[in-house]
Scaffold this motif. Sequence first.
Motif, PDB file in Angstrom:
ATOM      1  N   UNK A   1      32.924 -19.508 -18.665  1.00 49.66           N
ATOM      2  CA  UNK A   1      32.684 -21.006 -18.427  1.00 49.66           C
ATOM      3  C   UNK A   1      31.476 -21.562 -17.938  1.00 49.66           C
ATOM      4  N   UNK A   2      31.143 -22.756 -17.605  1.00 52.20           N
ATOM      5  CA  UNK A   2      29.847 -23.125 -16.804  1.00 52.20           C
ATOM      6  C   UNK A   2      30.414 -23.495 -15.510  1.00 52.20           C
ATOM      7  N   UNK A   3      29.322 -23.483 -14.625  1.00 53.33           N
ATOM      8  CA  UNK A   3      29.299 -23.744 -13.204  1.00 53.33           C
ATOM      9  C   UNK A   3      30.023 -25.496 -13.021  1.00 53.33           C
ATOM     10  N   UNK A   4      29.431 -26.051 -14.164  1.00 57.22           N
ATOM     11  CA  UNK A   4      29.631 -27.641 -13.816  1.00 57.22           C
ATOM     12  C   UNK A   4      28.363 -28.023 -13.221  1.00 57.22           C
ATOM     13  N   UNK A   5      28.727 -29.492 -12.646  1.00 61.57           N
ATOM     14  CA  UNK A   5      27.676 -30.159 -11.931  1.00 61.57           C
ATOM     15  C   UNK A   5      27.354 -29.454 -10.476  1.00 61.57           C
ATOM     16  N   UNK A   6      25.947 -29.476 -10.471  1.00 58.90           N
ATOM     17  CA  UNK A   6      25.747 -29.065  -8.921  1.00 58.90           C
ATOM     18  C   UNK A   6      26.099 -30.019  -7.962  1.00 58.90           C
ATOM     19  N   UNK A   7      26.347 -29.719  -6.686  1.00 57.24           N
ATOM     20  CA  UNK A   7      26.481 -30.538  -5.738  1.00 57.24           C
ATOM     21  C   UNK A   7      25.498 -31.009  -4.937  1.00 57.24           C
ATOM     22  N   UNK A   8      24.285 -30.380  -5.063  1.00 56.79           N
ATOM     23  CA  UNK A   8      23.045 -31.074  -4.199  1.00 56.79           C
ATOM     24  C   UNK A   8      21.816 -30.130  -4.629  1.00 56.79           C
ATOM     25  N   UNK A   9      20.871 -30.423  -4.097  1.00 56.79           N
ATOM     26  CA  UNK A   9      19.536 -29.913  -4.325  1.00 56.79           C
ATOM     27  C   UNK A   9      18.924 -29.533  -2.686  1.00 56.79           C
ATOM     28  N   UNK A  10      18.223 -28.297  -2.516  1.00 59.31           N
ATOM     29  CA  UNK A  10      17.935 -28.051  -1.385  1.00 59.31           C
ATOM     30  C   UNK A  10      16.315 -27.700  -1.813  1.00 59.31           C
ATOM     31  N   UNK A  11      15.613 -27.980  -0.764  1.00 56.03           N
ATOM     32  CA  UNK A  11      14.053 -27.918  -0.755  1.00 56.03           C
ATOM     33  C   UNK A  11      13.773 -27.132   0.693  1.00 56.03           C
ATOM     34  N   UNK A  12      13.362 -25.957   0.314  1.00 51.73           N
ATOM     35  CA  UNK A  12      13.277 -25.102   1.558  1.00 51.73           C
ATOM     36  C   UNK A  12      14.535 -25.058   2.605  1.00 51.73           C
ATOM     37  N   UNK A  13      15.654 -24.964   2.009  1.00 49.69           N
ATOM     38  CA  UNK A  13      16.740 -24.833   2.542  1.00 49.69           C
ATOM     39  C   UNK A  13      17.520 -26.188   3.378  1.00 49.69           C
ATOM     40  N   UNK A  14      16.668 -27.284   2.985  1.00 53.28           N
ATOM     41  CA  UNK A  14      17.246 -28.380   3.495  1.00 53.28           C
ATOM     42  C   UNK A  14      17.844 -29.405   2.494  1.00 53.28           C
ATOM     43  N   UNK A  15      18.604 -30.318   2.743  1.00 63.51           N
ATOM     44  CA  UNK A  15      19.283 -31.172   1.776  1.00 63.51           C
ATOM     45  C   UNK A  15      18.804 -32.521   1.599  1.00 63.51           C
ATOM     46  N   UNK A  16      18.024 -32.941   2.602  1.00 64.16           N
ATOM     47  CA  UNK A  16      17.606 -34.304   2.727  1.00 64.16           C
ATOM     48  C   UNK A  16      18.714 -35.296   3.436  1.00 64.16           C
TER      49      UNK A  16
ATOM     50  N   UNK B   1      17.947 -34.906  10.972  1.00 71.12           N
ATOM     51  CA  UNK B   1      16.423 -34.738  11.040  1.00 71.12           C
ATOM     52  C   UNK B   1      15.705 -35.077   9.964  1.00 71.12           C
ATOM     53  N   UNK B   2      14.872 -36.099  10.192  1.00 69.43           N
ATOM     54  CA  UNK B   2      13.940 -36.605   9.234  1.00 69.43           C
ATOM     55  C   UNK B   2      12.534 -36.034   9.057  1.00 69.43           C
ATOM     56  N   UNK B   3      12.171 -35.273   9.950  1.00 69.91           N
ATOM     57  CA  UNK B   3      10.992 -34.490   9.982  1.00 69.91           C
ATOM     58  C   UNK B   3      10.528 -34.087   8.841  1.00 69.91           C
ATOM     59  N   UNK B   4       9.164 -34.350   8.651  1.00 70.16           N
ATOM     60  CA  UNK B   4       8.652 -33.845   7.421  1.00 70.16           C
ATOM     61  C   UNK B   4       8.544 -32.403   7.258  1.00 70.16           C
ATOM     62  N   UNK B   5       8.587 -31.617   6.132  1.00 68.70           N
ATOM     63  CA  UNK B   5       8.663 -30.207   5.935  1.00 68.70           C
ATOM     64  C   UNK B   5       6.983 -29.635   5.944  1.00 68.70           C
ATOM     65  N   UNK B   6       6.231 -30.483   5.743  1.00 68.67           N
ATOM     66  CA  UNK B   6       4.899 -30.229   5.756  1.00 68.67           C
ATOM     67  C   UNK B   6       4.182 -31.317   6.066  1.00 68.67           C
ATOM     68  N   UNK B   7       3.010 -31.076   7.110  1.00 69.27           N
ATOM     69  CA  UNK B   7       2.041 -32.247   7.512  1.00 69.27           C
ATOM     70  C   UNK B   7       0.616 -31.862   7.206  1.00 69.27           C
ATOM     71  N   UNK B   8       0.032 -32.822   6.276  1.00 65.93           N
ATOM     72  CA  UNK B   8      -1.091 -32.685   5.736  1.00 65.93           C
ATOM     73  C   UNK B   8      -2.058 -33.606   6.627  1.00 65.93           C
ATOM     74  N   UNK B   9      -3.338 -33.017   6.721  1.00 67.22           N
ATOM     75  CA  UNK B   9      -4.505 -33.921   7.258  1.00 67.22           C
ATOM     76  C   UNK B   9      -5.445 -34.254   6.168  1.00 67.22           C
ATOM     77  N   UNK B  10      -5.973 -35.711   6.320  1.00 72.60           N
ATOM     78  CA  UNK B  10      -6.988 -36.105   5.276  1.00 72.60           C
ATOM     79  C   UNK B  10      -8.071 -35.332   5.208  1.00 72.60           C
ATOM     80  N   UNK B  11      -8.635 -35.003   4.171  1.00 74.45           N
ATOM     81  CA  UNK B  11      -9.924 -34.152   3.984  1.00 74.45           C
ATOM     82  C   UNK B  11      -9.938 -32.698   3.814  1.00 74.45           C
TER      83      UNK B  11
END
Length: 73
Positions: free
Chosen positions: A24-39, A43-53
């Motif tokens: 059988x198949x798994x079926x639909x996934x329950x969510x997506x994780x990016x670096x272990x976080x679901x969104x 905490x809405x802190x950014x995963x990465x902080x970039x600087x201009x230039x």
Amino acid sequence: MTVLINDWYTKSHAQLKGLLDSGKLFGWLNGVLINGKSGKEASNAPVFTMKPGKTYKYRICNVGMKTTLNFRI
């Protein structure tokens, strides 16, 4: 910087193995994780902080079991 994208299932690994072993198949996934976080976390802190230039190098890895996930910047 490494970004790991993963599909998330609420079933245990034993349940998922049982589904695959029975053909059988798994079926639909329950969510997506990016670096272990679901969104959905408080905490809405950014995963990465970039600087201009500055130049940044990202390695994007799809570590999901079933779903191919597209990532865009």
